[in-house]
Design a protein around this motif. Structure first.
Motif, PDB file in Angstrom:
ATOM      1  N   VAL A  53      52.631  80.158  85.008  1.00  0.00           N
ATOM      2  CA  VAL A  53      51.778  79.762  83.892  1.00  0.00           C
ATOM      3  C   VAL A  53      52.705  79.230  82.815  1.00  0.00           C
ATOM      4  CG1 VAL A  53      50.265  80.578  82.059  1.00  0.00           C
ATOM      5  CG2 VAL A  53      49.942  81.390  84.380  1.00  0.00           C
ATOM      6  N   GLU A  54      52.395  78.041  82.265  1.00  0.00           N
ATOM      7  CA  GLU A  54      53.249  77.423  81.261  1.00  0.00           C
ATOM      8  C   GLU A  54      52.568  77.391  79.900  1.00  0.00           C
ATOM      9  OE1 GLU A  54      56.148  74.393  83.770  1.00  0.00           O
ATOM     10  OE2 GLU A  54      54.604  73.564  82.441  1.00  0.00           O
ATOM     11  N   LEU A  55      53.280  77.899  78.913  1.00  0.00           N
ATOM     12  CA  LEU A  55      52.867  77.793  77.515  1.00  0.00           C
ATOM     13  C   LEU A  55      53.728  76.719  76.872  1.00  0.00           C
ATOM     14  CD1 LEU A  55      51.503  78.946  74.834  1.00  0.00           C
ATOM     15  CD2 LEU A  55      53.629  80.239  74.577  1.00  0.00           C
ATOM     16  N   SER A  56      53.092  75.707  76.280  1.00  0.00           N
ATOM     17  CA  SER A  56      53.854  74.667  75.586  1.00  0.00           C
ATOM     18  C   SER A  56      53.428  74.609  74.130  1.00  0.00           C
ATOM     19  CB  SER A  56      53.664  73.300  76.257  1.00  0.00           C
ATOM     20  OG  SER A  56      52.301  72.899  76.195  1.00  0.00           O
ATOM     21  N   VAL A  57      54.410  74.492  73.256  1.00  0.00           N
ATOM     22  CA  VAL A  57      54.160  74.335  71.827  1.00  0.00           C
ATOM     23  C   VAL A  57      54.816  73.028  71.415  1.00  0.00           C
ATOM     24  CG1 VAL A  57      54.496  75.293  69.526  1.00  0.00           C
ATOM     25  CG2 VAL A  57      54.116  76.832  71.465  1.00  0.00           C
ATOM     26  N   MET A  58      53.995  72.046  71.045  1.00  0.00           N
ATOM     27  CA  MET A  58      54.476  70.700  70.725  1.00  0.00           C
ATOM     28  C   MET A  58      54.211  70.413  69.252  1.00  0.00           C
ATOM     29  SD  MET A  58      53.346  67.072  72.426  1.00  0.00           S
ATOM     30  CE  MET A  58      51.679  67.258  71.789  1.00  0.00           C
ATOM     31  N   ASP A  59      55.181  69.800  68.579  1.00  0.00           N
ATOM     32  CA  ASP A  59      54.990  69.454  67.171  1.00  0.00           C
ATOM     33  C   ASP A  59      55.444  68.032  66.917  1.00  0.00           C
ATOM     34  OD1 ASP A  59      57.831  69.289  66.177  1.00  0.00           O
ATOM     35  OD2 ASP A  59      57.863  71.390  66.799  1.00  0.00           O
ATOM     36  N   THR A  60      55.050  67.498  65.764  1.00  0.00           N
ATOM     37  CA  THR A  60      55.474  66.165  65.327  1.00  0.00           C
ATOM     38  C   THR A  60      56.432  66.301  64.143  1.00  0.00           C
ATOM     39  OG1 THR A  60      53.527  66.015  63.902  1.00  0.00           O
ATOM     40  CG2 THR A  60      53.334  65.093  66.113  1.00  0.00           C
ATOM     41  N   GLY A  61      57.329  67.260  64.239  1.00  0.00           N
ATOM     42  CA  GLY A  61      58.208  67.603  63.129  1.00  0.00           C
ATOM     43  C   GLY A  61      59.486  66.800  63.076  1.00  0.00           C
ATOM     44  N   THR A  62      60.498  67.409  62.466  1.00  0.00           N
ATOM     45  CA  THR A  62      61.755  66.703  62.187  1.00  0.00           C
ATOM     46  C   THR A  62      62.615  66.496  63.428  1.00  0.00           C
ATOM     47  OG1 THR A  62      62.787  68.811  61.619  1.00  0.00           O
ATOM     48  CG2 THR A  62      61.838  67.525  59.813  1.00  0.00           C
ATOM     49  N   GLY A  63      62.385  67.280  64.469  1.00  0.00           N
ATOM     50  CA  GLY A  63      63.148  67.125  65.686  1.00  0.00           C
ATOM     51  C   GLY A  63      64.536  67.735  65.624  1.00  0.00           C
ATOM     52  N   ILE A  64      65.184  67.783  66.788  1.00  0.00           N
ATOM     53  CA  ILE A  64      66.509  68.399  66.919  1.00  0.00           C
ATOM     54  C   ILE A  64      67.464  67.376  67.504  1.00  0.00           C
ATOM     55  CG2 ILE A  64      67.812  70.301  67.958  1.00  0.00           C
ATOM     56  CD1 ILE A  64      65.099  71.741  68.338  1.00  0.00           C
ATOM     57  N   PRO A  65      68.653  67.178  66.900  1.00  0.00           N
ATOM     58  CA  PRO A  65      69.633  66.238  67.461  1.00  0.00           C
ATOM     59  C   PRO A  65      70.004  66.621  68.892  1.00  0.00           C
ATOM     60  CG  PRO A  65      70.276  66.901  65.236  1.00  0.00           C
ATOM     61  CD  PRO A  65      69.127  67.782  65.637  1.00  0.00           C
ATOM     62  N   ALA A  66      70.285  65.612  69.711  1.00  0.00           N
ATOM     63  CA  ALA A  66      70.581  65.853  71.131  1.00  0.00           C
ATOM     64  C   ALA A  66      71.770  66.792  71.302  1.00  0.00           C
ATOM     65  CB  ALA A  66      70.847  64.522  71.839  1.00  0.00           C
TER      66      ALA A  66
END
Length: 553
Positions: A53-66
């Motif tokens: 079972v997969e829980l995903s939390v997605m946002d349109t925020g500032t992001g994280i550098p690679a």
């Protein structure tokens, strides 16, 4: 202004999880998404896949550098320069998520693009074959626990104001101690003011620089400061306070959400009196503030009493016997009730380092060394306090003292204590005085020891002990080329606990010169100092000259 999309349809079968741990996983991920998202949406999805079972939390925020992605699940790692709704973070939320997910036999991964947002995916195996049999319970259908959500809700509530920094009007209670609160979050400031204002006068400011300006203008009785703040953080504020004579003894209680961070260790070493980890209980905060205010009151009263004693000694001679009894009681209490636990702390610290170093690891070993060093410093403070308390009670036994030989002996002991140092140590010939040898040796130990200490960072250290003739009355001096000090700050230098340098720069208890002053005063002499920042210092004192043979007859 954000959208929260929850897309969690019913699953075909229940999934085995620890309910409270699963709650922590979800709350940390969702709270993290809100913290770093300023516009757009957060989407929480739950889907059944092949065996998981997969829980995903997605946002349109500032992001994280690679470059930061491989480290986001490391304990205490924080993405430098990341823009969030809170100025500080714990650095343990995502590490905790990974640890809890792995305990469920699952995995967690992240995908992110700077400026576009992040997606965290948690995969938990279905069934129970992957779990130890003794850890599986059939107690399904329990009501969800909500107590774990409280800290997240408190933090989110603070974001509503945007963390605006400003000043809260002081709430005053006549005759009460004054507490200065520094925190860049408006709601946290108001919360602290509400808690403290029922007992004390409270002023609140929005950052460390404002707190420093207020404290220098009107020193408070205690400061409660956040660690992470703009302009000047809590540790920087602490250093500035300790470096200024007006605020060097003001108690400081640090607040931080970063339990275990090096900032806390640094703060305590710089001179913080205490710290609390957020979230904290109101009762604990009030208790600690009250305790430190009372301790400060006692210290202040002791300092004022010492100053008054020096100024009005003649008037207090009638009370000498009573004072002696009080000092005896004090010395006994300090010697027996405080030394014993300090010896135990130091002894067990060394035992742990000696016998369990491998299990502790480098960090644990470092912390134990700090504990041992702190216990030793406290022991030195106790010894100096006892020595100070005995100065007034010791019966003077005057005799001709060879100060040249005594100075050379003290210098030899200093050299042996620091064999790695090369100090040019000069003692003039034919130095002598009519004095109590045991007390004068304490004077030389303190004055020469200070000169030795404050030349520690000098390229070519030099210490000189000599005398000058002043109207037939010898004036002794110890001169060094060390750190020196601002001559404007010499007022009160001979009172207990007065320091012109922080403990992080030069160790010490702040009692040595007070002891010197008491001893010289008992010999009907005078002591004073001259100094210049980075230009060294000179301590002068007068003592009666030795009696000539004709006078003795």
């Amino acid at each position: 202004g954000l959208k929260l999309l929850v897309d969690c349809p019913p699953l075909a079968e229940p999934v085995y999880v620890d309910r409270s741990q699963w709650e922590k996983i979800v709350l940390n991920l969702v709270s993290n998404a809100f913290k770093f998202t300023f516009e757009g949406a957060i989407e929480v999805r739950l889907r059944a896949t092949d065996g998981h079972v997969e829980l995903s939390v997605m946002d349109t925020g500032t992001g994280i550098p690679a470059g930061e992605l491989p480290k986001v699940f490391d304990r205490f790692h924080r993405v430098e320069g990341a823009q969030g709704r809170s100025f500080e973070g714990t650095g343990i939320g995502l590490a905790l998520v990974q640890e809890l997910v792995q305990q469920h036999g699952g995995s967690v991964r992240v995908e992110s693009v700077v400026g576009k947002g992040s997606t965290f995916v948690v995969a938990i195996p279905t069934g129970r074959d992957h779990l130890p049999e003794d850890r599986v319970s059939a107690g399904g259908g329990l009501a969800a626990e909500e107590t774990g959500a409280a800290p997240f809700l408190l933090e989110a509530k603070q974001w509503v104001t945007g963390g605006r920094a400003g000043t809260t009007d002081a709430l005053s209670i006549a005759g009460q101690a004054r507490v200065l609160v520094a925190d860049d979050n408006a709601d946290m400031r108001e919360y602290l003011v509400r808690l403290l204002a029922s007992r004390w006068t409270v002023e609140a400011v929005g950052d460390g620089q404002a707190a420093l300006e207020s404290a220098l203008e009107h020193p408070p009785d205690l400061i409660v400061s956040d660690v992470m703040m703009p302009r000047l953080d809590g540790v920087g504020l602490l250093r500035a306070l300790r470096a200024n004579v007006k605020t060097s003894t003001v108690p400081v209680l640090l607040l931080s959400a970063r339990a275990g961070e090096e900032a806390i260790v640094s703060g305590l070493e710089t001179g913080a009196d205490d710290y609390l980890v957020k979230p904290f209980s109101a009762r604990e905060l009030l208790s600690r503030v009250g305790t430190h205010l009372e301790m400060a009151r006692v210290r202040r009263a002791a300092t004022e009493a010492a100053t008054e004693l020096a100024e009005t000694r003649a008037a207090l001679l009638k009370d000498l016997n009573r004072k002696n009894k009080e000092l005896e009681t004090f010395s006994y209490t300090v010697s027996h009730d405080l030394r014993a636990p300090l010896r135990a702390i130091d002894g067990f610290s060394h035992a742990l380092l000696r016998e369990h170093a491998g299990q502790l690891g480098p960090t644990g070993q470092d912390y134990l060394r700090r504990v041992s060093a702190a216990a030793q410093r406290m022991g030195e403070l106790i010894d100096d306090l006892i020595k100070l308390s005995r100065v007034e009670r010791t019966e003077l036994r005057r005799a001709s003292v060879d100060l040249t030989r005594m100075g050379q002996r003290v210098g030899d002991l200093l050299a042996k204590s620091s064999p790695e140092r090369r100090v040019e140590f000069i003692v003039h010939d034919n130095l002598s005085a009519q004095a109590d040898a045991s007390l004068i040796e304490i004077v030389l130990e303190n004055v020469l020891g200070n000169a030795w200490k404050f030349t520690a960072k000098t390229t070519s250290p030099r210490v000189e002990f000599g005398s000058l003739e002043n109207n037939g009355y010898p004036t002794f001096f110890v001169r060094d080329n060390g750190a020196g000090f601002d001559q404007a700050h010499t007022e009160g230098l001979f009172t207990p606990f007065q320091r012109l340098h922080s403990a992080a720069q030069f160790p010490g208890t702040g009692i040595g010169l007070a002891t010197v002053s008491r001893i010289v005063d008992r010999h009907a002499g005078r002591v004073w100092v001259e100094g210049k920042v980075d230009g060294g210092a000179t301590v002068y004192w007068t003592l009666p000259p030795p009696k000539r043979r004709s006078q003795a007859q």
